[in-house]
Design a protein around this motif. Structure first.
Motif, PDB file in Angstrom:
ATOM      1  N   SER A   1     -10.177  21.376  24.920  1.00 33.61           N
ATOM      2  CA  SER A   1     -10.768  20.130  25.412  1.00 33.61           C
ATOM      3  C   SER A   1     -10.070  18.899  24.842  1.00 33.61           C
ATOM      4  O   SER A   1      -9.429  18.947  23.777  1.00 33.61           O
ATOM      5  CB  SER A   1     -12.244  20.068  25.038  1.00 33.61           C
TER       6      SER A   1
ATOM      7  N   HIS B   1     -11.694  16.414  23.642  1.00 33.11           N
ATOM      8  CA  HIS B   1     -12.425  16.089  22.418  1.00 33.11           C
ATOM      9  C   HIS B   1     -11.822  16.815  21.212  1.00 33.11           C
ATOM     10  O   HIS B   1     -11.693  16.235  20.125  1.00 33.11           O
ATOM     11  CB  HIS B   1     -13.906  16.453  22.565  1.00 33.11           C
ATOM     12  N   ARG B   2     -11.478  18.068  21.401  1.00 38.53           N
ATOM     13  CA  ARG B   2     -10.891  18.810  20.282  1.00 38.53           C
ATOM     14  C   ARG B   2      -9.541  18.232  19.902  1.00 38.53           C
ATOM     15  O   ARG B   2      -9.222  18.102  18.712  1.00 38.53           O
ATOM     16  CB  ARG B   2     -10.752  20.280  20.653  1.00 38.53           C
TER      17      ARG B   2
ATOM     18  N   ALA C   1      -8.530  15.159  20.259  1.00 41.19           N
ATOM     19  CA  ALA C   1      -8.780  13.897  19.552  1.00 41.19           C
ATOM     20  C   ALA C   1      -9.206  14.160  18.112  1.00 41.19           C
ATOM     21  O   ALA C   1      -8.723  13.513  17.169  1.00 41.19           O
ATOM     22  CB  ALA C   1      -9.845  13.090  20.290  1.00 41.19           C
ATOM     23  N   GLU C   2     -10.098  15.122  17.932  1.00 41.29           N
ATOM     24  CA  GLU C   2     -10.599  15.425  16.592  1.00 41.29           C
ATOM     25  C   GLU C   2      -9.487  15.922  15.682  1.00 41.29           C
ATOM     26  O   GLU C   2      -9.377  15.504  14.518  1.00 41.29           O
ATOM     27  CB  GLU C   2     -11.710  16.471  16.691  1.00 41.29           C
ATOM     28  N   GLU C   3      -8.651  16.815  16.193  1.00 42.79           N
ATOM     29  CA  GLU C   3      -7.584  17.381  15.366  1.00 42.79           C
ATOM     30  C   GLU C   3      -6.519  16.342  15.030  1.00 42.79           C
ATOM     31  O   GLU C   3      -5.797  16.486  14.039  1.00 42.79           O
ATOM     32  CB  GLU C   3      -6.970  18.587  16.067  1.00 42.79           C
TER      33      GLU C   3
ATOM     34  N   SER D   1      -7.397  13.225  14.475  1.00 43.58           N
ATOM     35  CA  SER D   1      -8.140  12.136  13.824  1.00 43.58           C
ATOM     36  C   SER D   1      -8.006  10.852  14.634  1.00 43.58           C
ATOM     37  O   SER D   1      -7.766   9.757  14.105  1.00 43.58           O
ATOM     38  CB  SER D   1      -7.630  11.912  12.388  1.00 43.58           C
TER      39      SER D   1
ATOM     40  N   GLY E   1      -9.656   8.509  17.962  1.00 45.37           N
ATOM     41  CA  GLY E   1     -10.859   8.272  18.742  1.00 45.37           C
ATOM     42  C   GLY E   1     -10.730   8.844  20.142  1.00 45.37           C
ATOM     43  O   GLY E   1      -9.658   8.765  20.759  1.00 45.37           O
ATOM     44  N   ILE E   2     -11.823   9.417  20.658  1.00 47.33           N
ATOM     45  CA  ILE E   2     -11.764  10.008  21.997  1.00 47.33           C
ATOM     46  C   ILE E   2     -11.455   8.950  23.050  1.00 47.33           C
ATOM     47  O   ILE E   2     -10.818   9.225  24.063  1.00 47.33           O
ATOM     48  CB  ILE E   2     -13.086  10.748  22.326  1.00 47.33           C
TER      49      ILE E   2
END
Length: 217
Positions: A36, A38-39, A41-43, A45, A47-48
């Motif tokens: 995804s 979202h993943r 973006a998270e990995e 660091s 912002g989505i």
């Protein structure tokens, strides 16, 4: 009233886009298409919202990856032209196709998704004309059997490329063996060879076939 000139993307925006694509390619190559935004973006660091500004949907991300893969194929086609020997260009095309699948194993699955979502973006491989000319020249030189078509070479390359999904040590054993058999199969016809039945598919049909191929489950 004239339209205002479009602003060029800032360097940091271009850098973010590159980071997203680089990371997405690594993760998708390892895990498949369904990672995804979202993943990602998270990995990173990140912002989505930043990811969405560059790629509003998951398919927009895949389309950019598809264009990236096409650029690599264009470069590979240009490299083939550096070889003087026509038969060596054909062999190199086969090897490059396998190498590309090793480096970008998700490329075919991305192409299959683009066929469904953005069919207008599909392109005939830019290496097709180079291979077609090389096959014709190699046949004239007696190095490739007369009943082989350039699309046959592309299908053979695709079949060998599929072997990159084998686990080790089987891949290391089977891939060079199948490559040797494939090259022998296009050698000039002899008494032990059966003539090829029917006729070859067209370049347009090959494009459709290539974009239907999926990553094995």
């Amino acid at each position: 009233m004239t339209d205002a000139p479009r602003r060029r993307p800032r360097k940091d925006a271009l850098a973010n886009r590159q980071r997203i694509l680089d990371h997405a390619e690594r993760v998708l190559n390892a895990e498949g298409l369904d990672v995804s935004l979202h993943r990602i973006a998270e990995e990173l660091s990140m912002g989505i919202g930043t990811v969405y500004r560059h790629f509003p949907t998951h398919d927009d991300l895949l389309l950019s990856l598809y264009h990236r893969f096409q650029e690599r194929i264009v470069a590979a086609g240009e490299d083939l032209l550096e070889l003087d020997d026509a038969y060596e260009r054909v062999v190199r095309f086969i090897d490059v196709s396998v190498d590309f699948s090793v480096e970008s194993p998700i490329a075919r699955a991305v192409g299959a998704r683009m066929k469904r979502v953005f069919p207008e973006e599909l392109r005939v491989s830019p290496a097709a004309a180079v291979v077609m000319e090389a096959v014709t020249q190699a046949q004239a030189e007696g190095k490739i059997r007369d009943d082989v078509d350039a699309t046959d070479i592309a299908v053979l390359a695709g079949m060998l490329a599929d072997l990159v999904w084998l686990q080790e040590p089987e891949r290391t054993v089977l891939l060079p063996r199948m490559r040797a058999l494939a090259l022998d199969s296009i050698a000039p016809s002899g008494a032990a060879l059966h003539p090829l039945p029917s006729h070859a598919i067209s370049a347009e049909q090959l494009t459709q076939v290539a974009h239907r191929r999926r990553r094995p489950s």
